[in-house]
Design an enzyme around this catalytic site. Structure first.
Site, PDB file in Angstrom:
ATOM      1  CD  GLN A 220      -2.939  -1.187   2.264  1.00 13.14           C
ATOM      2  OE1 GLN A 220      -2.655  -1.737   3.315  1.00 13.14           O
ATOM      3  NE2 GLN A 220      -4.102  -0.572   2.091  1.00 13.14           N
TER       4      GLN A 220
ATOM      5  CG  HIS B 205       1.285  -5.103 -13.495  1.00 11.76           C
ATOM      6  ND1 HIS B 205       2.515  -5.522 -13.047  1.00 11.76           N
ATOM      7  CD2 HIS B 205       1.130  -3.845 -13.001  1.00 11.76           C
ATOM      8  CE1 HIS B 205       3.078  -4.563 -12.321  1.00 11.76           C
ATOM      9  NE2 HIS B 205       2.255  -3.537 -12.286  1.00 11.76           N
TER      10      HIS B 205
ATOM     11  CG  ASP C 176       3.250  -0.555 -11.127  1.00  9.77           C
ATOM     12  OD1 ASP C 176       2.824  -1.565 -10.521  1.00  9.77           O
ATOM     13  OD2 ASP C 176       3.241  -0.445 -12.368  1.00  9.77           O
TER      14      ASP C 176
ATOM     15  CG  HIS D 234      -0.981  -5.916   5.448  1.00 11.83           C
ATOM     16  ND1 HIS D 234      -1.149  -5.245   6.640  1.00 11.83           N
ATOM     17  CD2 HIS D 234      -2.053  -5.578   4.694  1.00 11.83           C
ATOM     18  CE1 HIS D 234      -2.269  -4.534   6.607  1.00 11.83           C
ATOM     19  NE2 HIS D 234      -2.840  -4.719   5.434  1.00 11.83           N
TER      20      HIS D 234
ATOM     21  CG  ASN E  92      -3.537  -7.055   8.225  1.00 12.85           C
ATOM     22  OD1 ASN E  92      -3.656  -6.489   9.310  1.00 12.85           O
ATOM     23  ND2 ASN E  92      -4.299  -6.772   7.176  1.00 12.85           N
ATOM     24  CD  GLU E  93      -8.034  -6.536   8.388  1.00  8.41           C
ATOM     25  OE1 GLU E  93      -8.451  -6.703   7.226  1.00  8.41           O
ATOM     26  OE2 GLU E  93      -8.201  -5.490   9.025  1.00  8.41           O
TER      27      GLU E  93
HETATM   28  C1  GBH Z   1      -7.853  -3.126   6.728  1.00 11.63           C
HETATM   29  O1  GBH Z   1      -8.793  -4.053   6.393  1.00 11.63           O
HETATM   30  C2  GBH Z   1      -6.591  -3.503   6.033  1.00 11.63           C
HETATM   31  O2  GBH Z   1      -5.738  -4.217   6.914  1.00 11.63           O
HETATM   32  C3  GBH Z   1      -5.875  -2.356   5.430  1.00 11.63           C
HETATM   33  O3  GBH Z   1      -4.893  -2.837   4.553  1.00 11.63           O
HETATM   34  C4  GBH Z   1      -6.863  -1.441   4.748  1.00 11.63           C
HETATM   35  O4  GBH Z   1      -6.214  -0.376   4.116  1.00 11.63           O
HETATM   36  C5  GBH Z   1      -7.811  -0.913   5.791  1.00 11.63           C
HETATM   37  O5  GBH Z   1      -8.460  -1.957   6.422  1.00 11.63           O
HETATM   38  C6  GBH Z   1      -8.909  -0.034   5.253  1.00 11.63           C
HETATM   39  O6  GBH Z   1      -9.811  -0.783   4.476  1.00 11.63           O
HETATM   40  O7  GBH Z   1     -16.965  -3.151   0.682  1.00 11.63           O
HETATM   41  O8  GBH Z   1     -18.391  -3.778   2.519  1.00 11.63           O
HETATM   42  O9  GBH Z   1     -16.970  -5.423   1.500  1.00 11.63           O
HETATM   43  C7  GBH Z   1     -10.059  -3.812   6.916  1.00 11.63           C
HETATM   44  C8  GBH Z   1     -10.980  -4.542   6.062  1.00 11.63           C
HETATM   45  C9  GBH Z   1     -11.422  -4.294   3.831  1.00 11.63           C
HETATM   46  C10 GBH Z   1     -12.919  -3.556   5.582  1.00 11.63           C
HETATM   47  C11 GBH Z   1     -12.359  -3.718   2.819  1.00 11.63           C
HETATM   48  C12 GBH Z   1     -13.828  -3.080   4.542  1.00 11.63           C
HETATM   49  C13 GBH Z   1     -14.642  -3.430   2.372  1.00 11.63           C
HETATM   50  C14 GBH Z   1     -15.971  -3.655   2.993  1.00 11.63           C
HETATM   51  N1  GBH Z   1     -11.576  -3.671   5.103  1.00 11.63           N
HETATM   52  N2  GBH Z   1     -13.684  -3.851   3.338  1.00 11.63           N
HETATM   53  S1  GBH Z   1     -17.175  -4.030   1.833  1.00 11.63           S
END
Ligand code: GBH
Length: 480
Positions: A26, A46, A59, A129, A173-174
Site C-alpha cells: 500500500q 497489471h 507500482d 499483509h 494481517n486479517e
Molecule cells: C484493513 O482491512 C486492512 O488491513 C488495510 O490494509 C486497509 O487499508 C484498511 O483496512 C482499510 O480498508 O466493501 O463492505 O466489503 C479492513 C478490512 C477491507 C474492511 C475492505 C472493509 C470493504 C468492505 N476492510 N472492506 S465491503
C-alpha cells in the site's frame, strides 16, 4: 480548592502506546526494484487493471521504498512510539522460497528498522499483509497445504534477520480478509471463484496452521529475543438490530463466524462450536456428506491454541444485524459470507467516511474490545488498526478524522477505566494516504496527505496529525 475531573475523561493510562501503521504493497512502490519478485497484487493490477478504481496500481504508491526516511521523520514529528509496517514477501524472497534471498530487500527493512530505533520508535512488523509472491499463488497460494511450511520458512528468516531489533510481530494481517481473496472477486488473487463456500475454509485453515507454525518456531528458536506475537484479527462487528432473541442470536453468530473463526482457535481452541454446527448443518442440507468446514485434528487444535501473546484488533466500524439471509445480497451461495445468514444495515444518522462501509460508530469499538475480554479471558489487547478515510477533496482539512479519533478514543478509555480491559495501545491506520486495494487512491486513510500527482509524493501533515501530536504530547508531559 479546584476539583479536577478524573484523567479518564481525557487521557490514557501511563505507558499506553500510540502508533501508526502502513502495509508494504500500500505504500512502498518499487514494485520491481532491485530484484523484487512480483506478487499477487502486482499481477492482478497489471493483468486486469480495471480490478482497481481508475486502473490504479501500487507500482509507485507513496514511494516509501525510496522515501522511508521521510516517513520515519513524520512518525517522530507526530510523536508516535510505534510503527507497524509489513515486509513484502517477494521483496525479500522473489519466488517466495528461502533458496533465493534478495539482499536488497533484506537491507531495505534493516535500514528502516535502524532508522526507527535511532529515533526511539518501536517497530511492529507484520510478516504477511496480503501480498503473496505470485510464484506461490501459481501453486495454489493459500489453498495449498504446502503454504504452511513455506510461510514458516519465511517467518524463520525474518525472525533470524530482524529479531534482535524487533520485539512486536503480527504473523498475518486479517486472516478473515485473506479468505475473501478466494472464491470471491473482491481481493487478489480473486481465484477459485467456482469453489465459493469451500475454498474460504480451506484457506482459513492453512492461515491458522501457518500462523501457529511460526509462533511455535519462535518459541523454540527465538524465545531469547523476548518478542510478542499475534495476528491482527478482524471480522464484522455487529449489534442486534432489535432486542429480539433472534437478532441477538444473529449478532452473536456473526461474531463467531467472523472474529471467532480465527480468534477462537487461537485463544480457546478449535473453531467456535456454533460455527462448526452451522456449517455442518448447511452442508448437510446441501446434500453433502461432510462439512464444508474441514476439521482440525487434536494435534492441530493443540498447536494453534495459545499461539498469541496479545490480541491484535483491527476495528473500523460497526453494523446492525438482523436474523435471516439478505435476499438482495450478491454473495454467492454457499459462501462464508452467506453462511452467516444475517442481514446487515446501518443507522442513517451515523456519520460516514469516504468508504460507504466506514460508518462512525464509536460505541462499537468499546463493545468489540469488551467482547474480547469476556470471550478470551481478558488478554492484553492492542488496536493494531483503526482509522477514518476521506476523499482528498479538502487536502489537509480533516475535522471529521479528528472527530473520529476523539470519539473512538473516549470509548477506548472506557474499556480500560470502566470495563477493566487490558488495552495497551492504539495504532492509527494510516500514517499516510495509501493504495486502498480495490479503491486505489480514491480513499485516503492518512494522517498525512500524499500528493499522488507529484513525482516526489509530497507528504503534508493533515490537521488530524497536528491534533494527535498535541494529544500524544500531553501524555508525555503529564507522565514525565
Ligand atoms: C484493513 O482491512 C486492512 O488491513 C488495510 O490494509 C486497509 O487499508 C484498511 O483496512 C482499510 O480498508 O466493501 O463492505 O466489503 C479492513 C478490512 C477491507 C474492511 C475492505 C472493509 C470493504 C468492505 N476492510 N472492506 S465491503
Amino acid at each position: 480548592k479546584t476539583e479536577l475531573p478524573p484523567i479518564s475523561h481525557t487521557m490514557f493510562p501511563e505507558g499506553f502506546i500510540f502508533g501508526a501503521a502502513t502495509a508494504a504493497y500500500q505504500v512502498e512502490g518499487g514494485w520491481n526494484a532491485d530484484g523484487k519478485g512480483p506478487n499477487i497484487w502486482d499481477n492482478i493490477t497489471h493483468e486486469r487493471p480495471s480490478f482497481v478504481a481508475n486502473n490504479n496500481n501500487g507500482d509507485v504508491a507513496a514511494d516509501s521504498y525510496h522515501r522511508y526516511k521521510e516517513d520515519v521523520q513524520l512518525l517522530e514529528n507526530i510523536g508516535f512510539q510505534m510503527y507497524r509496517f509489513s515486509v513484502s514477501w517477494a521483496r525479500i524472497l522473489p519466488n517466495g522460497r528461502i533458496n533465493n534471498v534478495n539482499k536488497a530487500g533484506i537491507d531495505y527493512y534493516m535500514n528502516l528498522i535502524d532508522e526507527l530505533l535511532a529515533k526511539g520508535i518501536q517497530p511492529m512488523v507484520t510478516i504477511y499483509h496480503w501480498d503473496l509472491p505470485q510464484d506461490l499463488e501459481n501453486i495454489g497460494g493459500w489453498t495449498n497445504p504446502e503454504i504452511v511450511t513455506i510461510f514458516e520458512d519465511f517467518a524463520d528468516l525474518v525472525f533470524r534477520t530482524y529479531g534482535d531489533k524487533v520485539k512486536w510481530w503480527i504473523t498475518i494481517n486479517e486472516p478473515y480478509m485473506v479468505t475473501k481473496g478466494y472464491g470471491a472477486d473482491s481481493f487478489a488473487p480473486a481465484a477459485y471463484l467456482d469453489l465459493h463456500g469451500i475454498v474460504e475454509y480451506q484457506v482459513g485453515r492453512n492461515l491458522l496452521l501457518a500462523h501457529a507454525k511460526a509462533y511455535r518456531l519462535y518459541q523454540k528458536k527465538y524465545s531469547q529475543q523476548k518478542g510478542k506475537l499475534s495476528m491482527a484479527f478482524t471480522g464484522i462487528f455487529s449489534i442486534p438490530k432489535t432486542d429480539s432473541q433472534e437478532d441477538i442470536a444473529a449478532a452473536e453468530r456473526t461474531y463467531q463466524l467472523t472474529f471467532g473463526w480465527f480468534s477462537h482457535p487461537v485463544f480457546v481452541g478449535d473453531y467456535p462450536q456454533e460455527m462448526k454446527n452451522r456449517i455442518e448443518q448447511l452442508s448437510r442440507q446441501e446434500g453433502r456428506n461432510t462439512s464444508r468446514l474441514p476439521p482440525f485434528t487434536q494435534d492441530e487444535i493443540d498447536e494453534i491454541r495459545g499461539s498469541a501473546d496479545f490480541y491484535g484488533l483491527n476495528h473500523y466500524s460497526t453494523v446492525f444485524v438482523a436474523e435471516g439471509t439478505d435476499q438482495s445480497s450478491s454473495d454467492p451461495k454457499p459462501s462464508a459470507m452467506s453462511d452467516i445468514g444475517v442481514t446487515t444495515s446501518v443507522d442513517p444518522r451515523w456519520p460516514t467516511g469516504a468508504s460507504v462501509w466506514l460508518k462512525v460508530v464509536p460505541q462499537g469499538i468499546r463493545l468489540n474490545v469488551k467482547k474480547i475480554c469476556e470471550e478470551y479471558c481478558n488478554p492484553d489487547i492492542i488496536i493494531t488498526e483503526n482509522g477514518y478515510d476521506d476523499d482528498g477533496s479538502k487536502f489537509t482539512d480533516d475535522p471529521e478524522r479528528i472527530y473520529y479519533l476523539e470519539t473512538y478514543y473516549a470509548e477506548l478509555r472506557q474499556t480500560i477505566y470502566t470495563d477493566g480491559c487490558n488495552l495497551k495501545g492504539h495504532i492509527s491506520w494510516s500514517l499516510l494516504d495509501i493504495f486502498e486495494w480495490r479503491d486505489g487512491y480514491t480513499k485516503r486513510f492518512g494522517l498525512v496527505h500524499v500528493d499522488y500527482n507529484n513525482s516526489n509524493r509530497t507528504r503534508t501533515m493533515k490537521k488530524s496529525a497536528y491534533w494527535l501530536k498535541n494529544y500524544i504530547e500531553m501524555h508525555k508531559i503529564y507522565y514525565k
